[in-house]
Enzyme design. Structure first.
Site, PDB file in Angstrom:
ATOM      1  N   GLU A   1       0.844  -1.184   0.000  1.00 46.97           N
ATOM      2  CA  GLU A   1       0.000   0.000   0.000  1.00 46.97           C
ATOM      3  C   GLU A   1       0.880   1.234   0.000  1.00 46.97           C
ATOM      4  O   GLU A   1       2.104   1.147   0.119  1.00 46.97           O
ATOM      5  CB  GLU A   1      -0.982  -0.013   1.183  1.00 46.97           C
TER       6      GLU A   1
ATOM      7  N   HIS B   1      -4.288   3.446   8.287  1.00 45.17           N
ATOM      8  CA  HIS B   1      -3.028   2.888   8.757  1.00 45.17           C
ATOM      9  C   HIS B   1      -2.067   4.041   8.990  1.00 45.17           C
ATOM     10  O   HIS B   1      -1.954   4.932   8.160  1.00 45.17           O
ATOM     11  CB  HIS B   1      -2.397   1.982   7.692  1.00 45.17           C
TER      12      HIS B   1
END
Lengths: 287, 378
Positions: free
Chosen positions: A211, A249
Site C-alpha cells: 500500500e 493505517h
C-alpha cells in the site's frame, strides 16, 4: 513445509484474558493451533479454554513451564512495547503483535532492540500469520484459506482476507500467509518474508499486497529482480489516495514525493512483477 | 496532530530553549495591551496551522502598541488557505543577524529520529533542501541512546556556527530533542533559530506535530487540538473512533480495514466512478459504530450511492447489518445502497438485510460496478 509457523509451533498468548485475547484464543484453538499458555500479569494460576490453557504472570515463567516458542500479543497499545520486550527477553523465536495504534516512538525503540537479537517480530497492527491446515497465529479467519503453494505477504488485514478468499474461489491455496502490518515502523518487512518464501520448498509463487507510504515495496522490487526465481504478483492499495492524508493505517500516507502507489507499481513492473488492477485479478495472474 | 506556533514554542521553552517574550491575543485590544507591556517593536503573527503565513500577509512588524492593535485587527479573521485566523501571537521583535534551521523528524527508512540543521534557515528552507541538499546536515539519533554531546558538536562545526555560540546551541539542540522525545512528536522544528545582532541564539518560530497514537500519554497536548483543521464530519468520526477522510466524489464508501478501504476507493475509480470518502469502521465494529459511520457518509450532500464492503474477520456481518438497519431507521436515507458482505456471519447479515431495499453483490468488482452504475443514473 511453510514459513514461520507450523504444527510444531507452541504458542503463548499475551493478554489472553482480555476480550480480544480470549475470543481469538478460542478461534486459534479450534483451528488446531497448539496454544500452550497465556500470560496476564496478576492472573497467574488461572485457567482458560475450559481448563485447557494455563495462565501465567509473566512470559518467562510461562515459557519455562510450557516450552512455548512463539507469542501472539493482544494487549492494549500502551502496553504493547513492554509486552514485546518481555517476550524477546524470554527468548521466544517469534513474536506476533496484533495490537493497533502503538506509538511510533515505542516501535523505534523496539526495532532498535530487536535488531540486536535473534527474535523475529511480526507487526504491530497486523492480522498475524496463517499456515493453512497447520497453525493460525493471530486473527486471520481460518476458513477463508486452503493449503496450497502460494505464499502471501501483506501490509493490510482485510485486504489479505479478500485475496485469500479470491484464491480459494479458484481452488488455489496458500503455503503461508504473513501479515507484516500497516505501521511505518514494524518488525518485519517485505524482503524478509520474500526471502523466506524463496527458500521454502512448499511455496511455488508469491502474492504481495502493498500500500501507499514508505519505500518497502520499491526495495522489495529490487530484491525480486535480483534475488528471486519464483514468480510474484502484486497489488498496491491507495492508488487514488490524496497526498498528505493518513489513510487509517499510520503507515499509509503519501509524503512529499515518496510513497505514492504509481512509483511502487512502476518499480514492481520493472522488476517483472505482474501488478493487478484490483485484487480479484490476482488468482488468474498466478494461475 | 498539529499544534500552533505559540504552543510549540512553549513546549520548547519548558526544555530550556530560549524563545522571545510574547503572548497570545484574540482581539486587537489585547494585542495593544501585550505590545504595550513588552515595550519597543513587536511582531504580530497569525496562529493558523498552515505554512506560508508571512506570504499571505499574516505576519506584521509593529513599531508601537497602536500599530500592533491595527495589525492584529487586520490579521484576526483573515482567511489563510481556507483557515480563519482566530488568534495572533504578539512577540517581542528581534534583530536578526542570521537564520539557522533546526528540526527533528522520524526517518522512516532508517527507523530512527533524525536531526536536520542548515545554516541557511528561514522561509526558503524547502527550496534550500531541493536545490542544495548538501546544505542540510543530517544526524540520526539512536532511539535507545538519545542525542549525544559529540553529535551536537559535530553539527555546530558542520554549519560553521561561531564557537562562542556552541554552548548555547548545545542547550537548544538538547532541549529540542528532549521536547521531541518526551512529547512523542513526529516533527519538532525551529525555523528560524536566529543569531541576533547581540550574538545570542533565539528560537523565533516553532512547529510541532504529535503522534496521534501517543496522545493517551499526553492529555495536556491532546487538549491543544485545533478543530478548525478538520471537517466537522471528520471530528465526529474521530470521536466515534472511525478513520474517515472526506473526498470529492459521489460514491460513499463504508469498509472495514484501511487497506481494503483504500482498495475500494481504487476499484470505484477503476470502474469510472469517484469515491466520496475513505472510511474504515475498524476491526470488531458493532451496530452503534456502523450506524455512526452511516450518518457521517450521508451527511455529505454529494453522495449519490453508498457502497458497503465488509469482509468479516473480527467484524461480524450480522452486527454490520444491524447497524445498517438501525441507521436506515434513524436517517431514512434517500440514496440507494450497494452491499457486499463476506466472511464471519455474512449469511446471517444478508438474511437480516433481505427485506431492506438494497442492491447486493458477490464480489468486490461487482459491487463497485453496480455502485458506479447507480451513481451515473442518479
Amino acid at each position: 513445509m511453510s514459513i514461520l509457523v507450523n504444527k510444531d509451533t507452541r504458542l503463548l498468548v499475551q493478554g489472553i484474558t482480555g476480550n480480544e485475547g480470549l475470543f481469538h484464543t478460542q478461534q486459534m484453538v479450534s483451528y488446531g493451533t497448539n496454544v500452550v499458555a497465556g500470560v496476564t500479569p496478576g492472573k497467574g494460576g488461572e485457567w482458560v479454554m475450559d481448563g485447557k490453557v494455563p495462565v501465567f504472570d509473566s512470559v518467562k515463567i510461562a515459557a519455562e513451564a510450557t516450552g512455548a516458542n512463539a507469542s501472539v500479543i493482544f494487549v492494549p497499545a500502551r502496553f504493547a512495547a513492554d509486552a514485546i520486550f518481555e517476550a524477546a527477553d524470554a527468548g521466544l523465536e517469534l513474536i506476533v503483535c496484533i495490537t493497533e495504534g502503538v506509538p511510533v516512538k515505542d516501535m523505534m525503540r523496539v526495532r532498535a532492540y530487536i535488531d540486536q537479537i535473534e527474535t523475529r517480530l511480526l507487526g504491530p497492527n497486523c492480522p498475524g500469520i496463517l499456515t493453512p491446515g497447520e497453525s493460525k497465529v493471530g486473527i486471520i479467519p481460518g476458513n477463508i484459506a486452503i493449503p496450497g503453494n502460494v505464499g502471501a505477504v501483506s501490509r493490510s488485514g482485510t485486504l489479505t482476507y479478500e485475496v485469500l478468499y479470491a484464491l480459494k474461489q479458484k481452488n488455489m491455496g496458500a503455503s503461508t500467509c504473513v501479515g507484516i502490518g500497516g505501521d511505518p515502523v514494524n518488525g518485519t518487512n517485505f524482503i524478509d518474508v520474500l526471502s523466506m518464501f524463496e527458500e521454502d520448498p512448499a511455496t511455488d509463487k508469491v502474492v504481495m499486497l502493498g500500500e501507499i507510504g514508505g519505500t518497502d515495496e520499491e526495495k522489495a522490487a529490487e530484491f525480486i529482480a535480483t534475488k528471486m526465481t519464483k514468480p510474484v504478483a502484486a497489488f498496491i492499495a491507495g492508488q487514488t489516495a490524496p497526498p498528505g492524508k493518513r489513510m487509517g493505517h499510520a503507515g499509509a500516507i503519501i509524503q512529499s514525493g515518496s510513497g505514492a502507489a504509481a512509483d511502487k507499481i512502476k518499480a514492481l513492473e520493472e522488476a517483472g512483477v505482474r501488478v493487478a488492477k484490483h485484487p480479484e485479478e490476482l488468482p488468474d495472474m498466478l494461475g | 496532530m498539529k499544534i500552533h506556533e505559540y504552543q510549540s514554542k512553549r513546549v520548547f521553552a519548558e526544555y530550556g530553549v530560549p524563545i522571545p517574550k510574547g503572548k497570545v491575543a484574540v482581539s486587537p485590544k489585547e494585542a495593544y495591551a501585550i505590545a504595550k507591556d513588552l515595550g519597543g517593536k513587536t511582531i504580530i503573527k497569525s496562529q493558523v496551522l498552515v505554512g506560508g503565513r508571512g506570504k499571505a500577509g499574516g505576519v506584521k512588524l509593529a513599531n508601537s502598541p497602536e500599530e500592533a492593535e491595527k495589525h492584529a485587527g487586520n490579521i484576526l479573521g483573515m482567511d489563510i488557505k481556507g483557515l480563519t485566523v482566530r488568534k495572533v501571537l504578539v512577540d517581542e521583535a528581534s534583530n536578526i543577524k542570521s537564520e539557522i534551521y533546526l528540526g527533528i523528524t522520524n526517518d522512516r527508512e532508517k527507523r530512527m529520529p533524525v536531526m536536520m540543521v542548515s545554516a541557511e534557515g528561514g522561509v526558503e528552507i524547502e527550496e534550500v533542501a531541493r536545490v542544495t541538499p548538501e546544505k542540510i546536515i543530517k544526524m540520526h539519533i539512536n532511539p535507545l541512546l538519545g542525542l549525544q554531546g559529540y553529535q551536537i558538536r559535530d553539527i555546530a562545526a558542520s554549519i560553521e556556527l561561531p564557537r562562542k555560540n556552541w554552548k548555547e546551541f548545545g542547550v537548544i539542540a538538547n532541549g529540542l530533542w528532549k521536547a521531541y522525545n518526551s512529547s512523542d512528536a513526529t516533527l519538532a522544528e525551529i525555523n528560524p533559530l536566529i543569531i541576533t545582532e547581540e550574538e545570542s541564539l533565539l528560537a523565533v518560530d516553532g512547529k510541532m506535530l504529535i503522534d496521534d497514537s501517543a496522545l493517551f500519554r499526553h492529555p495536556d497536548l491532546a487538549e491543544m487540538r485545533d478543530l478548525d483543521t478538520e471537517a466537522e464530519s471528520e471530528t465526529i468520526a474521530r470521536e466515534n473512533d472511525l478513520a474517515y477522510i472526506q473526498l470529492d466524489g459521489e460514491i460513499g464508501c463504508m469498509v472495514n480495514g484501511a487497506g481494503l478501504a483504500m482498495t475500494t476507493m481504487d476499484i470505484v475509480t477503476l470502474f469510472g466512478g469517484t469515491a466520496a470518502n475513505f472510511l474504515d469502521i475498524g476491526g470488531g465494529a458493532n451496530a452503534e459504530k456502523v450506524s455512526a459511520a452511516f450518518r457521517i457518509i450521508l451527511s455529505d450532500p454529494k453522495v449519490k450511492v453508498v457502497l458497503i464492503n465488509i469482509f468479516g474477520g473480527i467484524t461480524r456481518g450480522d452486527e454490520v447489518a444491524k447497524g445498517i438497519l438501525q441507521a436506515i431507521e434513524e436517517v431514512k436515507p434517500e440514496v440507494p445502497m450497494v452491499v457486499r458482505l463476506v466472511g464471519t456471519n455474512a449469511e446471517e447479515g444478508r438474511a437480516l438485510l433481505a427485506d431492506a431495499d438494497m442492491i447486493t453483490a458477490e464480489t468486490l468488482a461487482e459491487a463497485a460496478e453496480k455502485a458506479v452504475a447507480v451513481a451515473k443514473e442518479a
